[in-house]
Design an enzyme around this catalytic site. Structure first.
Site, PDB file in Angstrom:
ATOM      1  N   PHE A  55       0.818  -1.220   0.000  1.00  0.00           N
ATOM      2  CA  PHE A  55       0.000   0.000   0.000  1.00  0.00           C
ATOM      3  C   PHE A  55       0.844   1.258   0.000  1.00  0.00           C
ATOM      4  CE2 PHE A  55       0.848  -0.149   4.542  1.00  0.00           C
ATOM      5  CZ  PHE A  55       0.725   1.156   4.990  1.00  0.00           C
ATOM      6  N   LYS A  56       2.070   1.165   0.446  1.00  0.00           N
ATOM      7  CA  LYS A  56       2.909   2.353   0.572  1.00  0.00           C
ATOM      8  C   LYS A  56       3.389   2.886  -0.766  1.00  0.00           C
ATOM      9  CE  LYS A  56       4.011   1.194   5.285  1.00  0.00           C
ATOM     10  NZ  LYS A  56       5.003   0.871   6.311  1.00  0.00           N
ATOM     11  N   ASP A  57       3.121   2.140  -1.844  1.00  0.00           N
ATOM     12  CA  ASP A  57       3.442   2.655  -3.181  1.00  0.00           C
ATOM     13  C   ASP A  57       2.728   3.981  -3.441  1.00  0.00           C
ATOM     14  OD1 ASP A  57       5.226   0.737  -4.220  1.00  0.00           O
ATOM     15  OD2 ASP A  57       3.579  -0.638  -4.649  1.00  0.00           O
TER      16      ASP A  57
END
Length: 431
Positions: free
Chosen positions: A106-108
Site C-alpha cells: 500500500f505504501k506505493d
C-alpha cells in the site's frame, strides 16, 4: 492551505516547506490548518468519477497553488496507475487490495506521490541536493526506494532492522542501487526510527545535508493515503448498512488518513485499528493512558511499532478528546498463532490468501462485526502475500506463485551497509 506544528500551534508552514523539511523546526508533525468537508455534489457523482478525478478533488485544497494543476494531475495519474479492487470474502466482509502497485504494498501510493511532489519542488527552485532519510519496518523501504529511484537531486538512505524484515522486503530495498543506499541496523525498528529522529535534531548533520523524511510523518506521504478509501467506497453496495474499515495498524498513518477522509465527508462510520502484540493503542483505548513500549517482533513485521508516530494526528482529528475518538475507533490485538490460524481458515473456507497483516485486519473486523450487526466491513490487505512467502506457505500448506516483478528482485544481489548505532549513522551521513 497552511500547516501547523503539533508541538507549537503558532508555527505555520506552506505545503512545500512541510514536504521538504518533513518535520517542523520543533520536531512536531505538521497538520493542516483546516479540514473542509467536500461538497455533497462530489459524493453524488462519486460513482462516475475516475480515480484521478477523485484524488484531485480530495487533495487539491491541501496543496493550493503550490503545484500547478497540470503538474499535480500528472503526479496523481502516475501515483494511481494500478488497481484498487474491493473483493467479497464472506458475508458482510470485503477486502480492499492495496498490493497491485510496483512493490506490491500500500505504501506505493504515498511514496510515489511524495516523490512526484518533491521532484517538482526541486526542479522549480534552487534547493540543492536533498537526502531522504527513512526508517522501515518492512514495506516503506521498498516503496520509497522504488518511488524515488533515479529522481534527480535526491539521495535516499533507508534504515531497516537486521533480520526483522522478510527476504523479499529486504531485496526490494537493497538491490536497486543508483541513488538508493540501505543501512542494515543491528537492532529493532524502534532503534531505526530513533536514529532517524536524532539525525533530524543534529545540527552538524543539518549543516552538511538537507534532510527530509519519507515515513508517513511527512504530509506528502500521509495525505495521499486518503485516495484509496474514496476509491473503495465508490465500489461498495451499501444496502443501507453502515461502513467500518479495519486497518492493520503500526505507525497509524494509514488509519489516520482514512479518518481524515471521513472528516471530509466520506461515508465511513467507524474504524478498527487491528494490531499484533504491539498493542499500545489497544491499551490506550482501554485505559486512557498512552504508554509506548519497546516493539516486539511478530510475523506481521510492518506493524512492529512500539511508539506509533502518527497517533498524535489521530488525536488531533478529534481535538484531543478521548470520548470523541473512542466513539469512532475500536482497537483489538492478536497473537501470531491467531494470525496463522486465520490465514489457514480463510484460505480453506473462502479460497482467499491473506498476508499476515491482512489476517490481523480480518480478525479485527470479525471481532467488531460480532457485536455490530448493522455494519458492512472492509479490511485492508496492505501487502501481497508473496512478500511473506515462508509464513504464508506454512499457514496455508500450499506453494504461492511468485509474480515476475518480485522474482526479478530475488535474483539480484543484496547491497547493504551494516551499522550498530547512531554514531555510525552520523559518520555515514557526514562522509
Amino acid at each position: 492551505m497552511k500547516y501547523f506544528s503539533l508541538n507549537n500551534r503558532d508555527h505555520r508552514s506552506t505545503f512545500e516547506n512541510a514536504v521538504i523539511k518533513g518535520l517542523a523546526p520543533d520536531k512536531g508533525l505538521y497538520f493542516p490548518e483546516e479540514i473542509a468537508r467536500l461538497p455533497v455534489s462530489f459524493f453524488e457523482e462519486l460513482h462516475s468519477l475516475s480515480k484521478s478525478e477523485i484524488a484531485h478533488t480530495v487533495i487539491k485544497d491541501y496543496i493550493g497553488d503550490e503545484i500547478p494543476e497540470q503538474e499535480l494531475l500528472g503526479i496523481i495519474e502516475h501515483t494511481l496507475d494500478f488497481d484498487f479492487p474491493v473483493i467479497p470474502v464472506e458475508k458482510n466482509i470485503q477486502v480492499l487490495e492495496l498490493f497491485h502497485g510496483p512493490t506490491k504494498a500500500f505504501k506505493d501510493v504515498g511514496a510515489r506521490f511524495m516523490a512526484g511532489c518533491l521532484g517538482y519542488f526541486i526542479k522549480k527552485g534552487n534547493l540543492g541536493k536533498i537526502t531522504v532519510l527513512v526508517a522501515t519496518s518492512g514495506d516503506t523501504g521498498g516503496a520509497v526506494a522504488n518511488g524515488f529511484l533515479g529522481v534527480e537531486g535526491i539521495d535516499v538512505v533507508i534504515l531497516y532492522p537486521k533480520g526483522k524484515v522478510s527476504e523479499i522486503q529486504e531485496k526490494q530495498l537493497t538491490t536497486l542501487g543508483q541513488n538508493i543506499v540501505a543501512l542494515e541496523v543491528d537492532g529493532a525498528f524502534d532503534d531505526c526510527q530513533d536514529m532517524v529522529k536524532r539525525a533530524f535534531l543534529d545540527a552538524e548533520i543539518q549543516d552538511k545535508r538537507q534532510l527530509t523524511s519519507a515515513n508517513s510523518i511527512n504530509v506528502a506521504r500521509w495525505l495521499p493515503q486518503m485516495f484509496y478509501y474514496f476509491i473503495a467506497v465508490q465500489q461498495l453496495q451499501l444496502n443501507n448498512k453502515k461502513v467500518v474499515f479495519s486497518v492493520p495498524s503500526g505507525n497509524f498513518g494509514n488509519i489516520c488518513a482514512g479518518m481524515l477522509a471521513a472528516k471530509m465527508g466520506l461515508s465511513i462510520h467507524h474504524f478498527v485499528a487491528s494490531s499484533n502484540a504491539n498493542n499500545v493503542v489497544d491499551r490506550y483505548l482501554a485505559s486512557e493512558k498512552f504508554e509506548p513500549k519497546p516493539s516486539v517482533q511478530t510475523i506481521s513485521n510492518a506493524m512492529d511499532v512500539g511508539n506509533p508516530s502518527n497517533f498524535i494526528r489521530v488525536q488531533e482529528l478529534f481535538q484531543q478528546t478521548f470520548t470523541g475518538l473512542k466513539e469512532k475507533l475500536s482497537s483489538y490485538s492478536f497473537t501470531d498463532l491467531e494470525t496463522e490460524n486465520t490465514m489457514r481458515k480463510v484460505f480453506k473456507e473462502a479460497n482467499y490468501v491473506l498476508d499476515p497483516h491482512g489476517a490481523v485486519g480480518y480478525l479485527g473486523l470479525q471481532k467488531f462485526l460480532a457485536t455490530n450487526l448493522d455494519y458492512m466491513g472492509v479490511f485492508l490487505e496492505t501487502a501481497h502475500p508473496v512478500k511473506f512467502l515462508e509464513t504464508v506457505e506454512k499457514a496455508i500448506g500450499e506453494k504461492l506463485e511468485i509474480p515476475a516483478s518480485i522474482q526479478a528482485v530475488m535474483d539480484k544481489e543484496k547491497k547493504a551497509i551494516l551499522i550498530k548505532d547512531y554514531k555510525e549513522l552520523k559518520s555515514f551521513l557526514l562522509s
